[in-house]
Design a protein around this motif. Structure first.
Motif, short mmCIF file in Angstrom:
data_model
loop_
_atom_site.label_atom_id
_atom_site.label_comp_id
_atom_site.label_asym_id
_atom_site.label_seq_id
_atom_site.Cartn_x
_atom_site.Cartn_y
_atom_site.Cartn_z
N ASN A 11 0.82 -1.20 0.00
CA ASN A 11 0.00 0.00 0.00
C ASN A 11 0.86 1.26 0.00
OD1 ASN A 11 -2.53 1.37 0.13
ND2 ASN A 11 -1.94 1.92 2.21
N SER B 12 2.15 1.77 -3.44
CA SER B 12 1.20 2.27 -4.43
C SER B 12 0.91 3.76 -4.19
CB SER B 12 -0.08 1.44 -4.42
OG SER B 12 -0.91 1.84 -3.37
N MET B 13 0.92 4.16 -2.90
CA MET B 13 0.75 5.59 -2.62
C MET B 13 1.89 6.40 -3.22
SD MET B 13 -0.77 6.34 1.11
CE MET B 13 0.00 5.16 2.16
N ASN C 96 -9.91 4.06 0.09
CA ASN C 96 -9.92 3.03 -0.93
C ASN C 96 -9.85 1.64 -0.28
OD1 ASN C 96 -10.10 2.26 -3.48
ND2 ASN C 96 -8.02 2.82 -4.09
N GLN D 95 -3.31 12.07 -0.04
CA GLN D 95 -3.02 10.76 -0.64
C GLN D 95 -3.30 9.65 0.37
OE1 GLN D 95 -2.02 10.08 -3.96
NE2 GLN D 95 -2.70 8.12 -3.15
N SER E 28 -6.95 9.27 0.72
CA SER E 28 -7.50 8.63 -0.48
C SER E 28 -7.24 7.12 -0.45
CB SER E 28 -6.89 9.29 -1.71
OG SER E 28 -6.98 8.45 -2.80
N SER E 29 -6.00 6.73 -0.18
CA SER E 29 -5.67 5.31 -0.14
C SER E 29 -6.42 4.61 0.97
CB SER E 29 -4.16 5.12 0.09
OG SER E 29 -3.46 5.71 -0.94
N GLN F 49 1.26 6.90 -6.78
CA GLN F 49 0.09 7.71 -7.16
C GLN F 49 0.29 9.20 -6.90
OE1 GLN F 49 -3.26 6.09 -5.05
NE2 GLN F 49 -3.07 4.15 -6.14
#
Lengths: 498, 328, 328
Positions: C42, C45-46, C293, C286, C289-290, C49
């Motif tokens: 995770n 991926s942050m 998600n 961010q 957001s993650s 992004q």
């Protein structure tokens, strides 16, 4: 006949803004039908008291307020208007996109309940008022197409439309021509005869004495006193307003041997000034005085490259110059201290340090071309010490400073550019009386170090006591020159106010 | 006439440009100047004009709103459910529900702008996303087809069979557009409230000093824009006969561009109903003309965008000195 | 404890410290709510992004500092990406040589810069409102992009550009490095150059800045020009990360960039704001957001949350300002 109550009777009015006292226990009484004058220098609290009486500001606790016999605990703009109080603001508060007719008859569209607007009635009302003023304006023209003087007339007209019983006029004649002013003064007389009280706020002492019966003088937010105008002289009034008994010594000196810094020949710009010839030598202070609208500020702007003259020559240190912008002027060693410190002189919300270095960014770079914090600090410190500015921290917002200290920062920022010619436009506007002497001390010291100084000012005594020569400007032209050593201040006053 | 040119220069120029474009299209294509084409143009533009006359009131009062189109989508959905609750309803109920829901959404914007002193572009960017996100989330993007009959039936006001046998028809949205335009014109031209809106947009500090109720001005401006958006949403359903949650996405920018083209000014104090109509029609006619001239539909937006950019540039050149009212 | 706090506050400034504490709270909160939140996958991926959003935020930041706005950021990025894609496609697509890539990158940067420059000139020299100008530019660029791509995806690029979007350098994701460089560059520009200094000053008072001898028109033009360049960089990173270009990609980012700026303490009226707090705000967004998600929140719900969050941030700032003023 029963004694009618005074139009307004205000006592113990105090107003503080974030620790700064703008008004300190002031009172003001105006009788019905009276022409009263509110006199005092810029920043003495005149505008603040008008805003309190009209409900824009609320006074601090303890105020006693009475309008036409109504005791009030709080005033809103709506209440003030309802009780017959109207103001012509110095900044006019008009609506630039709307038509002349609508601006004048704006009253007709006020109120919280929606009603149908009768445009023809508004036009009739507006034209009736303009007739009373003896002025001819196109009623349908959008206001922003009018000249400043015409807008002033519209503002006067708007106040006259309402059934006002007390009208404040905040510097109403400032930008009017002589004949327009005379017309306005006639209207004031007529209103007074109709029983409408007029409170006049004006710089023009001659006007004040001519038209009003009593004058209330404020100084530094405090009441100096209320005086009848019978037997009052201009110089006595000046003394009351400034608190100075002008026993100052004339500082003028002969500088004819010094090298010429600025030479202007036959400079003209349409609608602003014409045929200006001017020479300023190193170390010389030349005062330019005259009424507002005489073209003084416009001349200053042209010398600073903010506008381009139509014809004529400007020479600096012997070299002819032609400025495309003020950047060229600054590069040639011209500095300009604006009369409008609030919106043009300083970038208000930014810090003291940033304001000082703004015109000299090139001088605080390191080898890589980036700002050097050390150089910036050094520059800022040097000027703050040099001009003895009282500040908290250089990173504080400029708004934390008093008017006098702000003006020192303006001087500092321009002196940092190492100018040859310094143009001071009304350098003491909004500066406390006590701090003014300090500003002139700096100015004289700068001159003694060889700076050529052009000082534009309304205040004749300021020009008289601090300049080497005083020039009278009127209608865009230089109409007289006085040497303070051989002329009296009254000669200049007579010429200016004639 | 002289007054029209001086007091409404933008509208006057727009009228001339519109006339020239129409003339060119009439000569260049044989379909442009036909009753069928003109009627279709009017039917298709009616909804944008309803949006535009709402938005112009906000611009006059010195604000900006980009949330209205999404608000209209929200109104469409909620109206469907409220009507179902009332057992189907009718046009009167439809207008009442859509109008008041729109006003409610507009008042949210007005409250945030006035009470918390947030600039209107920021508030409406936020409400745009909040409205749209919640709508899509709650509806899962579902289309609604099962609508009351009265709502989806085309109502033809005027019809005329042309020589070629095709029908030229004007439909209900056109009538609503006319009413909305007249109502807005009446509000901003003829009522004291309307003149106060102009004054407030023109010089907020001056307006406050003469005693205009500032909170009421924001509420009226955004409430009016919301009401028109609600009604436009109602009409759009009548036009397309379905409710699609993202159907109106992006419409706000087209309408805003058209209104600005019509002479309204960011910074307030300027704008007219005539300008809105001319702005919307000009863009619609240009698109229609490009279509008739056989230009790829993918090029429409690019050409319209370039046209707007040039128009904004040209219209600002003469007013450059007055246009620094950046703050709401 | 109190002393350490004081020290930290002096070092970082109150706003950064506040954001830092907020970040810690958010991270801990999500860490408890979802075990996967603090996993390497995770976090990774942050990190991949964040950059595209970050670059666009930097592009938005400076126009806001000058009291304006750039609504065209995402489409400027799209068009720049499209330029690079076009150069690669016309030089063999998947087999395009590196020289084509270099030329493509230069062309992309040039296109973004040009878009910004045009906006800057119109805003600075013509005096048109930044919201309108950038809006018109946005409509134009969107139209241009749709015209060129007919609404589809462009893909099929050489292998070697993948690392720009997916690779690591010294264990740090390459896009993150690009953002880091851009942020440091932006920070230097704003705090250490004449241009940056002038941008702050004219954001507070353009006339007073001009009177002090700053070429305000040139500064304003450059602000939008550089903003365009930064968008182009974002477009290039986006292309490499998705291995495709689609016009409209990242459209929803506008709101988040504005949100990041205001959360990072930028004054909506211009004149004040720093890069570092804005980057902090970006990290917070961010993370939020993650986290949302991972908790299974729907994409549309997230949009709504962003909108509501922006309102909340502005309301809290309003309360904060009132409180601070009372103390003073």
């Amino acid at each position: 006949m029963t004694a009618s109550p005074p139009a307004i009777h205000f006592e113990h009015i105090t107003k503080t803004f974030g620790g700064v006292t703008a008004l300190d226990d002031v009172s003001l009484t105006v009788l019905p039908g009276e022409v009263h004058c509110l006199a005092g220098e810029n920043g003495c609290g005149k505008s603040t008291i008008i805003k309190i009486i009209t409900g824009v500001y609320q006074p601090d606790a303890g105020a006693e307020m009475e309008i036409f016999g109504h005791k009030l605990s709080a005033i809103t703009p709506t209440i003030a208007r309802k009780l017959g109080i109207d103001v012509i603001w110095q900044d006019l508060a008009l609506f630039p996109q709307m038509s002349v007719a609508e601006n004048i008859a704006f009253e007709a569209v006020l109120g919280n309940v929606p009603r149908v607007v009768r445009h023809s009635k508004m036009r009739d009302k507006a034209s009736e008022v303009l007739q009373r003023l003896g002025v001819n304006l196109d009623l349908e023209a959008p206001l922003h197409t009018l000249s400043v003087a015409e807008r002033q007339i519209v503002a006067v007209g708007r106040a006259l439309v309402g059934e006002a019983k007390l009208v404040f006029m905040d510097e109403p004649t400032a930008s009017l021509t002589k004949s327009e002013t005379d017309k306005l003064l006639n209207i004031v007389d007529k209103l007074s005869a109709d029983g409408v009280a007029v409170v006049f706020v004006s710089h023009r002492l001659a006007e004040v004495l001519k038209i009003s019966s009593r004058v209330t003088v404020l100084r530094d937010g405090k009441l100096v006193g209320v005086y009848g105008t019978e037997g009052m002289t201009q110089s006595r009034l000046t003394e009351l307003m400034t608190g100075h008994t002008f026993d100052s010594v004339v500082a003028a000196q002969d500088r004819n041997d010094a090298p010429t810094v600025l030479e202007v020949k036959n400079l003209s710009r349409r609608g602003e000034f014409k045929n200006i010839d001017l020479t300023i030598r190193a170390g010389e202070i030349v005062g330019v005085t005259g009424l507002i609208g005489a073209g003084r500020t416009e001349l200053g702007h042209a010398l600073f490259g903010m506008s381009r003259p139509d014809s004529g020559e400007i020479t600096i240190n012997g070299a002819p110059v032609r400025f495309r912008s003020n950047r060229d002027a600054i590069a040639c060693g011209v500095a300009y201290v604006s009369e409008d410190r609030l919106t043009l002189g300083l970038v208000q919300p930014q810090s003291i340090a940033d304001n000082i270095v703004l015109p000299v960014l090139d001088k605080i770079l390191d080898k890589l071309g980036l700002f050097s914090a050390a150089k910036k600090e050094k520059t800022v410190h040097a000027w703050i010490n040099d001009l003895a500015v009282k500040i908290g921290h250089p990173d504080d917002p400029i708004t934390t400073l008093s008017g006098g200290n702000q003006q020192r920062i303006v001087l500092a920022k321009w002196l940092a550019t190492k100018p040859k010619l310094l143009i001071l436009d009304s350098p003491t506007v909004g500066v406390d009386v006590g701090a003014r002497a300090g500003i002139f001390e700096i100015v004289r010291k700068l001159a003694s170090e060889g700076l050529a100084i052009l000082m534009i000012t309304d205040e004749i005594p300021e020009a008289y006591y601090n300049s080497d020569r005083v020039i009278h400007m009127s209608g865009g032209e230089f109409t007289g020159e006085y040497d303070p050593r051989t002329s009296t201040i009254h000669q200049i006053e007579e010429a200016v106010f004639a | 006439m002289r007054n029209f040119f001086r007091n409404s220069p933008t509208e006057a120029i727009l009228l001339i440009v519109l006339a020239v474009v129409c003339l060119i299209l009439t000569v260049a294509t044989d379909q442009f100047l036909t009753l069928v084409n003109l009627a279709n143009l009017l039917n298709a533009s009616a909804i944008n004009i309803i949006f535009a006359v709402g938005l112009v009131v906000v611009l006059i009062a010195g604000g900006i709103d980009i949330s209205f189109a999404v608000a209209a989508s929200v109104v469409q959905y909620v109206t469907v459910y409220v009507l179902a609750y009332f057992g189907g309803g009718n046009w009167l109920l439809g207008f009442l529900i859509a109008g008041s829901l729109g006003i409610g959404l507009g008042l949210i914007n007005a409250f945030l702008i006035h009470y918390f002193r947030i600039i209107s572009i920021v508030v409406t960017i936020a409400t745009f996303n909040a409205f749209f996100g919640l709508l899509m989330f709650i509806t899962s993007g579902r289309y609604l087809y099962n609508l009351p009959d009265w709502w989806t039936t085309r109502i033809i006001l005027v019809e005329h069979q042309t020589a070629s046998g095709r029908w030229a028809e004007l439909t209900l949205p056109v009538a609503v557009m006319v009413v909305a335009s007249i109502a807005t014109w009446f509000l901003i031209r003829m009522t004291t409230t309307g003149r106060q809106l102009y004054a407030f947009g023109d010089n907020p500090e001056g307006a406050r000093r003469v005693g205009i109720n500032v909170a009421a001005m924001q509420a009226i401006a955004f409430g009016w824009a919301g009401m028109m958006a609600g009604i436009a949403g109602l009409m759009q359903v009548n036009f397309v006969q379905e409710v699609v949650p993202n159907a109106l996405m992006g419409r706000e920018l087209d309408v805003l561009a058209a209104v600005v083209l019509g002479g309204a000014r960011l910074g307030g104090g300027k704008g007219s109903v005539l300008g809105c109509i001319l702005g919307v029609m000009l863009i619609a006619i240009i698109q229609n003309g490009l279509n008739l001239l056989g230009i790829s539909p993918f090029a429409f937006k690019m050409i319209v965008g370039a046209f707007i950019l040039i128009a904004i540039t040209l219209s600002n050149i003469s007013f450059a000195n007055f246009n620094f009212g950046r703050r709401t | 404890m109190a002393k350490t706090y004081q020290k930290l506050r002096d070092m970082l400034g109150a706003e950064v410290l506040g954001l830092l504490m907020f970040l810690v709270v958010v991270v801990i909160g999500f860490g408890f709510a979802s075990p996967r939140f603090l996993s390497a996958a995770n976090l990774g991926s942050m990190a991949f992004q964040l950059p595209e959003l970050g670059l666009l935020t930097l592009a938005m930041l400076v126009p806001i500092l000058t009291g304006g706005l750039n609504l065209a950021i995402t489409f400027t990025a799209n068009i720049s990406g499209l330029t690079l894609a076009w150069v690669l496609q016309s030089n063999g697509g998947v087999d395009a040589p590196t020289s084509a890539f270099v030329i493509g990158v230069i062309a992309a940067l040039a296109v973004g810069t040009l878009a910004g420059f045009v906006m800057g000139v119109v805003i600075a020299y013509v005096g048109a409102h930044p919201i309108l100008v950038s809006l018109a530019m946005m409509i134009f660029l969107r139209g241009l992009g749709e015209f060129l791509t007919h609404g589809g995806d462009i893909s099929g690029f050489p292998e070697y550009i993948q690392p720009i979007g997916h690779g690591f350098f010294l264990g740090i994701p390459i896009p993150l490095l690009i953002l880091l460089f851009a942020a440091v560059g932006w920070h230097l520009m704003l705090s250490r150059t004449r241009h940056g200094f002038a941008a702050y000053m004219l954001g507070s008072n353009i006339e007073a800045t001009r009177y002090s001898g700053i070429h305000t028109k040139r500064t304003l033009t450059l602000v939008y020009t550089f903003s365009g360049t930064m968008c182009a960089l974002a477009g290039i990173v986006m292309l490499s990360r998705f291995n495709s270009v689609r016009v409209g990609h990242g459209e929803a980012y506008i709101l988040i960039t504005v949100l990041a700026c205001f959360l990072g303490g930028v004054d909506p009226f211009g004149g004040f704001g720093r890069v570092f707090p804005v980057v902090m705000a970006l990290v917070i967004l961010q993370v939020l957001s993650s986290g949302l998600n991972l908790l299974g929140a729907n994409q549309h719900l997230a949009t709504a949350v962003w909108g509501l969050f922006l309102i909340a941030v502005m309301v809290i700032r309003w309360i904060w300002n009132r409180f601070a003023r009372k103390q003073y």
